[in-house]
Design an enzyme around this catalytic site. Structure first.
Site, PDB file in Angstrom:
ATOM      1  N   LYS A   1       0.703  -1.284   0.014  1.00 54.85           N
ATOM      2  CA  LYS A   1       0.077  -0.102  -0.047  1.00 54.85           C
ATOM      3  C   LYS A   1       0.928   1.158   0.028  1.00 54.85           C
ATOM      4  O   LYS A   1       0.749   2.231  -0.832  1.00 54.85           O
ATOM      5  CB  LYS A   1      -0.893   0.058   1.279  1.00 54.85           C
ATOM      6  CG  LYS A   1      -1.848  -1.092   1.341  1.00 54.85           C
ATOM      7  CD  LYS A   1      -2.850  -0.683   2.449  1.00 54.85           C
ATOM      8  CE  LYS A   1      -2.203  -0.875   3.972  1.00 54.85           C
ATOM      9  NZ  LYS A   1      -1.826  -2.109   4.169  1.00 54.85           N
TER      10      LYS A   1
ATOM     11  N   ARG B   1      -9.673   1.462   8.859  1.00 55.59           N
ATOM     12  CA  ARG B   1      -9.196   0.063   9.412  1.00 55.59           C
ATOM     13  C   ARG B   1     -10.258  -0.805   9.759  1.00 55.59           C
ATOM     14  O   ARG B   1     -10.299  -1.891  10.209  1.00 55.59           O
ATOM     15  CB  ARG B   1      -7.970   0.133  10.139  1.00 55.59           C
ATOM     16  CG  ARG B   1      -6.782  -0.127   9.569  1.00 55.59           C
ATOM     17  CD  ARG B   1      -5.610  -0.064  10.489  1.00 55.59           C
ATOM     18  NE  ARG B   1      -4.394  -0.959  10.355  1.00 55.59           N
ATOM     19  CZ  ARG B   1      -3.525  -0.450   9.818  1.00 55.59           C
ATOM     20  NH1 ARG B   1      -3.479   0.865   9.582  1.00 55.59           N
ATOM     21  NH2 ARG B   1      -2.526  -1.121   9.649  1.00 55.59           N
TER      22      ARG B   1
ATOM     23  N   ARG C   1      11.139  -6.324   5.014  1.00 58.26           N
ATOM     24  CA  ARG C   1      11.001  -5.033   4.647  1.00 58.26           C
ATOM     25  C   ARG C   1      11.779  -3.985   5.443  1.00 58.26           C
ATOM     26  O   ARG C   1      12.004  -4.440   6.623  1.00 58.26           O
ATOM     27  CB  ARG C   1       9.413  -4.710   5.022  1.00 58.26           C
ATOM     28  CG  ARG C   1       8.988  -3.225   5.023  1.00 58.26           C
ATOM     29  CD  ARG C   1       7.738  -2.898   4.954  1.00 58.26           C
ATOM     30  NE  ARG C   1       6.846  -3.274   6.022  1.00 58.26           N
ATOM     31  CZ  ARG C   1       5.599  -3.494   6.213  1.00 58.26           C
ATOM     32  NH1 ARG C   1       4.865  -2.617   5.035  1.00 58.26           N
ATOM     33  NH2 ARG C   1       4.850  -3.667   7.183  1.00 58.26           N
TER      34      ARG C   1
ATOM     35  N   ARG D   1      11.025  -1.926  10.934  1.00 60.43           N
ATOM     36  CA  ARG D   1      10.022  -1.634  11.988  1.00 60.43           C
ATOM     37  C   ARG D   1       9.876  -2.519  13.145  1.00 60.43           C
ATOM     38  O   ARG D   1       9.932  -3.752  12.930  1.00 60.43           O
ATOM     39  CB  ARG D   1       8.484  -1.614  11.427  1.00 60.43           C
ATOM     40  CG  ARG D   1       8.223  -0.330  10.339  1.00 60.43           C
ATOM     41  CD  ARG D   1       7.263  -0.523   9.504  1.00 60.43           C
ATOM     42  NE  ARG D   1       6.015  -0.876  10.282  1.00 60.43           N
ATOM     43  CZ  ARG D   1       4.933  -0.742   9.852  1.00 60.43           C
ATOM     44  NH1 ARG D   1       4.769  -0.431   8.620  1.00 60.43           N
ATOM     45  NH2 ARG D   1       3.814  -1.310  10.366  1.00 60.43           N
TER      46      ARG D   1
ATOM     47  N   ARG E   1      -1.399  -8.838  13.494  1.00 59.00           N
ATOM     48  CA  ARG E   1      -2.098  -7.752  12.604  1.00 59.00           C
ATOM     49  C   ARG E   1      -2.651  -8.219  11.529  1.00 59.00           C
ATOM     50  O   ARG E   1      -3.885  -7.602  11.013  1.00 59.00           O
ATOM     51  CB  ARG E   1      -0.842  -6.940  12.234  1.00 59.00           C
ATOM     52  CG  ARG E   1      -0.420  -5.872  13.204  1.00 59.00           C
ATOM     53  CD  ARG E   1       1.180  -5.729  13.149  1.00 59.00           C
ATOM     54  NE  ARG E   1       1.405  -4.989  11.738  1.00 59.00           N
ATOM     55  CZ  ARG E   1       2.627  -4.956  11.465  1.00 59.00           C
ATOM     56  NH1 ARG E   1       4.007  -5.825  11.842  1.00 59.00           N
ATOM     57  NH2 ARG E   1       3.087  -4.454  10.159  1.00 59.00           N
TER      58      ARG E   1
HETATM   59  P1  AMP Z   1       0.694   0.365   9.371  1.00 59.10           P
HETATM   60  O1  AMP Z   1       1.944   1.313   9.213  1.00 59.10           O
HETATM   61  O2  AMP Z   1      -0.221   0.963   8.512  1.00 59.10           O
HETATM   62  O3  AMP Z   1       0.807  -1.052   9.514  1.00 59.10           O
HETATM   63  O4  AMP Z   1       0.190   0.809  11.102  1.00 59.10           O
HETATM   64  C1  AMP Z   1       1.062   0.434  12.026  1.00 59.10           C
HETATM   65  C2  AMP Z   1       0.279   0.275  13.347  1.00 59.10           C
HETATM   66  O5  AMP Z   1      -0.343   1.659  13.484  1.00 59.10           O
HETATM   67  C3  AMP Z   1      -0.978  -0.521  13.316  1.00 59.10           C
HETATM   68  O6  AMP Z   1      -0.480  -1.844  13.445  1.00 59.10           O
HETATM   69  C4  AMP Z   1      -1.993  -0.313  14.306  1.00 59.10           C
HETATM   70  O7  AMP Z   1      -1.465  -0.435  15.569  1.00 59.10           O
HETATM   71  C5  AMP Z   1      -1.644   1.277  14.239  1.00 59.10           C
HETATM   72  N1  AMP Z   1      -2.659   2.032  13.289  1.00 59.10           N
HETATM   73  C6  AMP Z   1      -2.342   2.572  11.974  1.00 59.10           C
HETATM   74  N2  AMP Z   1      -3.545   2.946  11.403  1.00 59.10           N
HETATM   75  C7  AMP Z   1      -4.586   2.595  12.124  1.00 59.10           C
HETATM   76  C8  AMP Z   1      -5.981   3.204  12.234  1.00 59.10           C
HETATM   77  N3  AMP Z   1      -6.472   3.360  11.162  1.00 59.10           N
HETATM   78  N4  AMP Z   1      -6.456   2.878  13.364  1.00 59.10           N
HETATM   79  C9  AMP Z   1      -5.811   2.096  14.420  1.00 59.10           C
HETATM   80  N5  AMP Z   1      -4.758   1.978  14.341  1.00 59.10           N
HETATM   81  C10 AMP Z   1      -3.935   2.319  13.437  1.00 59.10           C
END
Ligand code: AMP
Length: 221
Positions: free
Chosen positions: A13, A88, A127, A162, A174
């Site tokens: 994404k 989400r 990654r 990360r 996740r």
């Molecule tokens: P990502 O980089 O999109 O994988 O996000 C990393 C982490 O941030 C996720 O595993 C969630 O803990 C938190 N996070 C990101 N976006 C959201 C969202 N829209 N709602 C809730 N938690 C989020």
């Protein structure tokens, strides 16, 4: 224009959104990146959000939604945004619809990326991201490695893994949350007639650059 990137972790994404953003000028808004920046800077929001992120849980809406609204209302978002990582859940999608409607806007396009699960896990474990918050370029040690090991091609900063990408327990949690809470959004946006599904996979030799190029062509008409 408001574009949403949908798809499980590791489908690409951020990469696809980055290409579209570079080409169209639409601003990429990654909720995960905003959280990580706040965690690094140890802000109040970052410290609170990290309690959930470190465990692979979703950050509660009371924290996430106002943060997104603040960005949507800021000057940088005025020419259009690509939302990467938000919404989400169905609740977040419904809240977003309301927030946009109040501003005379709507979601124009939802890009749903799919990738076979075994490829996803491998991709997340390999990654690496640029540690420079202004750059944040994503690499993959197998498919898209940096020219010099551990160093970002674009800005020369150190590449890091990360924290939530480094253990399989958090990755699986996740993905489970994606399946139960986020995947229903595919149906939600499909019913609205704004969903575009694209497979990204080495098996069919179709990666983020090609998918982004096809979408950019269509956006520009
Ligand atoms: P990502 O980089 O999109 O994988 O996000 C990393 C982490 O941030 C996720 O595993 C969630 O803990 C938190 N996070 C990101 N976006 C959201 C969202 N829209 N709602 C809730 N938690 C989020």
């Amino acid at each position: 224009m408001v574009i949403i990137m949908l798809g499980a972790q590791g489908t690409g994404k951020g990469t696809v959104a980055g290409f579209i953003s570079q080409d169209t000028g639409l601003v990429q808004l990654s909720t995960g990146d905003i959280f990580r920046k706040n965690i690094k800077e140890q802000t109040k929001l970052g410290i609170e959000a990290n309690k959930y992120i470190a465990k692979g849980d979703l950050v509660p809406d009371e924290i996430t939604v106002p943060m997104v609204v603040e960005y949507l209302d800021s000057d940088i978002a005025k020419n259009g945004v690509i939302l990467d990582g938000f919404p989400r859940s169905l609740e977040q999608a419904e809240k977003l619809d309301k927030i946009l409607a109040q501003r005379g806007k709507k979601v124009d396009l939802v890009i749903n990326l799919t990738t076979p699960r075994d490829e996803i896990i491998d991709r997340i474990l390999t990654r690496r991201v640029c540690s420079n918050q202004q750059c944040k370029t994503t690499y993959n040690l197998k498919m898209n490695p940096p020219k010099v090991e551990g160093i970002c091609d674009k800005c020369g900063s150190e590449l890091i893994q990360r924290e939530d990408d480094s253990n399989e327990e958090s990755i699986n949690k996740r993905l489970e949350i994606y399946d139960t809470q986020t995947a229903p959004l595919v149906d939600y946006y499909n019913k609205k007639g704004i969903l575009r599904t694209e497979e990204i996979s080495v098996r069919i030799n179709r990666l983020g650059r090609q998918v982004a190029d096809d979408i950019i062509k269509d956006i520009k008409g």
